[in-house]
Design an enzyme around this catalytic site. Structure first.
Site, short mmCIF file in Angstrom:
data_model
loop_
_atom_site.label_atom_id
_atom_site.label_comp_id
_atom_site.label_asym_id
_atom_site.label_seq_id
_atom_site.Cartn_x
_atom_site.Cartn_y
_atom_site.Cartn_z
CE LYS A 202 65.30 -4.80 -57.48
NZ LYS A 202 66.38 -4.62 -56.49
NE ARG B 231 73.54 -12.43 -54.44
CZ ARG B 231 73.77 -11.67 -53.37
NH1 ARG B 231 74.11 -12.22 -52.22
NH2 ARG B 231 73.65 -10.37 -53.45
N1 BES Z 1 69.70 -5.69 -59.66
C1 BES Z 1 69.83 -5.49 -58.27
C2 BES Z 1 70.99 -4.57 -57.89
C3 BES Z 1 70.86 -3.13 -58.32
C4 BES Z 1 70.30 -2.21 -57.49
C5 BES Z 1 71.36 -2.71 -59.53
C6 BES Z 1 70.20 -0.89 -57.87
C7 BES Z 1 71.27 -1.39 -59.92
C8 BES Z 1 70.69 -0.48 -59.08
C9 BES Z 1 70.06 -6.83 -57.58
O1 BES Z 1 69.44 -7.91 -58.16
C10 BES Z 1 69.52 -6.73 -56.18
O2 BES Z 1 68.35 -6.57 -56.06
N2 BES Z 1 70.41 -6.82 -55.20
C11 BES Z 1 70.02 -6.76 -53.83
C12 BES Z 1 70.72 -7.84 -53.08
C13 BES Z 1 70.22 -8.03 -51.67
C14 BES Z 1 68.80 -8.57 -51.70
C15 BES Z 1 71.14 -8.98 -50.96
C16 BES Z 1 70.39 -5.38 -53.32
O3 BES Z 1 71.43 -4.84 -53.72
O4 BES Z 1 69.62 -4.84 -52.53
MN MN Z 2 67.48 -8.17 -57.44
#
Ligand code: BES
Ligand code: MN
Ligand code: ZN
Length: 512
Positions: free
Chosen positions: A290, A364
């Site tokens: 990230k 997931r």
């Molecule tokens: N934990 C994150 C989602 C999240 C983002 C929660 C911001 C709270 C605040 C999750 O694991 C994630 O990174 N999701 C990705 C999925 C994508 C790679 C398909 C996302 O939402 O960008």
């Molecule tokens: Mn994630």
């Protein structure tokens, strides 16, 4: 775990003007033509001080406002806090909960030790007394909550404890208020517990530490049993999703399995419910790392799992007459030489294979194993709760959690629980079209879809693992945290889901 501020809520039979307390709390609607009876009586004693406040326009009863007056020996209370309830026609149980939270928050700021709530009075006749007792107790916990266990000076000048009582002069409502309050205290206390655990950083709470917290939570309760799968048992059980996500960290993943069986055999057969919660103790994104901005917030990626732990404990304390499973897959998602990679094909517990396209779609992966586990235990209903997608936040903002389901009745029941608990949800789709996007050419599934509808494709992925169970998925991304303080709460973890899940279970028991 010791709460940061010890809170006690009781009920007390007393006349409002004679109520000896550091702070008496009353509510006022913004569109009330006549002042509420108790306000009128208090104002008589106070020589019209409340009326003056209104004339000057300093307090109108608008939502999210309040005003403080002093008793000056004219009433038994030292202080009188007026809390705005907004328009009568828009008022709900959550209006009352938030009013109680506002009062408790103010009390902590003022270092007031003892508060007396008469907030239910203006709602009498429109809302159920027991429900109001529960909501006020939950609100007191919510508003008084602080997270400061690592601030060295916080011990000096810290409040330490807050005593709240719900006051009511007439016996019949008092009895119902008391009954509801008892449940509210259990739920409120567990929600504060959830907030503390979630607020703790990832160097303190890693998957083994979370597993230990779960074990501590079940100690001394014969109805609530805890089993932990460590990395060896996860290997033996072939829980490939959890293992893949946890593979990059020195702290090894865990599956926390809680089982609640009521002490008395339930009078009628109720469905066995599994609660499944995502506990990624830190989500860096892994190899698909990230951006640095706000990455610290990803310590809260364990919030869903913690909500499940807290709800399970609350269910046991409430002695709910149904069988429950609480399943919390816990892993830390870090990049390293041992991490799982984009392109990897992972075999999950269900036997289904998943092509990894993005290691940041890790929630997931761990949930798929836990959902398949619930299916194998032949649970009737499964509800999962997870900070799953940024896309859900984009869709709904930070006001409502997304809910996806394969069963309309379950969806309706959750909607009702959301109304009762004040933890708001909104339905989103997760059917065929979305599932189509999650098919891989070289495995059964892939772990990301296209750019669009990310919350729905994530849910469609989870749906592949629930078998015959009635299933609902709560995407709580964005609902897990309050960025800056509001009148009824301090910043940080919200403990979202604890009240919602318990409201759902309590309603299920009442349901015919
Ligand atoms: N934990 C994150 C989602 C999240 C983002 C929660 C911001 C709270 C605040 C999750 O694991 C994630 O990174 N999701 C990705 C999925 C994508 C790679 C398909 C996302 O939402 O960008
Ligand atoms: Mn994630
Ligand atoms: Zn995540």
């Amino acid at each position: 775990m010791r709460q940061i501020i010890d809170v006690a809520v009781k009920t007390k039979k007393a006349e409002f003007a004679r109520c000896k307390t550091n702070m008496l709390v009353v509510g006022q609607f913004s569109d009330a033509t006549e002042p509420d009876e108790i306000i009128r009586k208090l104002d008589e004693r106070l020589g019209g001080a409340i009326e003056r406040l209104k004339q000057l326009g300093d307090f109108t009863g608008k939502a999210k406002t309040h005003a403080l007056l002093y008793g000056n020996g004219k009433i038994a209370a030292e202080r009188l806090l007026l809390v705005g309830l907004g328009e009568r026609s828009k008022a709900t149980l959550d209006t009352l909960r938030k009013a109680a939270a506002t009062a408790a928050n103010r009390a902590v700021e003022l270092k007031v030790k003892h508060i007396s709530l008469a907030l239910h009075r203006p709602f009498a006749g429109s809302l159920d007394m027991a429900a109001m007792g529960k909501a006020m107790a939950e609100g007191v916990y919510y508003g008084s909550y602080r997270y400061d266990e690592y601030v060295s000076e916080s011990k000096n000048g810290r409040l330490g404890s807050l005593d709240a009582q719900i006051v009511e002069p007439t016996p019949a409502p008092l009895k119902s208020l008391h009954q509801g309050m008892t449940a509210g205290v259990i739920v409120g206390r567990m929600q504060s517990y959830a907030r503390t655990l979630a607020n703790r950083p990832a160097n303190v709470i890693d998957p083994p530490a979370l597993a230990k917290a779960a074990r501590d939570l079940t100690r001394g309760l014969t109805t609530l049993r805890c089993t932990i799968y460590d990395e060896r048992q996860l290997e033996a059980q072939k829980m490939g999703g959890i293992l893949a996500v946890g593979s990059g960290s020195r702290s090894k993943p865990r599956l926390i399995i809680l089982r609640y069986t009521p002490a008395k055999k339930p009078a009628r057969r109720l469905p066995t419910v599994a609660l499944v919660g995502k506990a990624v103790t830190f989500d860096s994104g892994g190899i698909s790392i990230k951006p640095a901005q706000d990455m610290d917030q990803m310590k809260l990626d364990k919030s869903g799992g913690i909500a499940v732990l807290a709800a399970m404990k609350a269910a046991a304390e409430l002695e709910l007459p149904l069988n429950l499973w609480g399943l919390v897959p816990a892993a830390e998602n870090l990049p390293s030489g041992s991490s799982y990679r984009p392109g990897d094909i992972v075999t999950t517990y269900s036997g289904k294979t998943v092509e990894i396209l993005n290691t940041d779609a890790e929630g997931r992966m761990i949930l798929s194993d836990a959902l398949a586990f619930a299916a194998r235990q032949k649970c009737d209903i499964v509800i999962d709760i997870a900070t799953l997608t940024g896309a859900c936040m984009v869709a709904l903002g930070q006001f409502k959690a997304g809910v996806m389901s394969n069963d309309d009745e379950l969806l309706r029941d959750l909607q009702k629980a959301a109304d009762d608990s004040g933890e708001s949800i909104w339905p989103l789709p997760s059917g065929e079209e979305y599932a189509e996007e999650m098919k891989s050419k070289i495995a059964d599934l892939k772990n990301t879809g296209s750019r669009w509808g990310g919350a729905c494709t994530a849910a469609a992925f989870l749906r592949q693992f629930v078998g015959e169970m009635k299933w609902a998925h709560l995407d709580i991304a964005g609902m897990d945290v309050i960025a800056s303080p509001v009148v009824y709460a301090s910043a940080g973890s919200t403990g979202f889901g604890v009240r919602l899940l318990i409201a759902y279970l309590m309603n299920l028991i009442e349901k015919k």
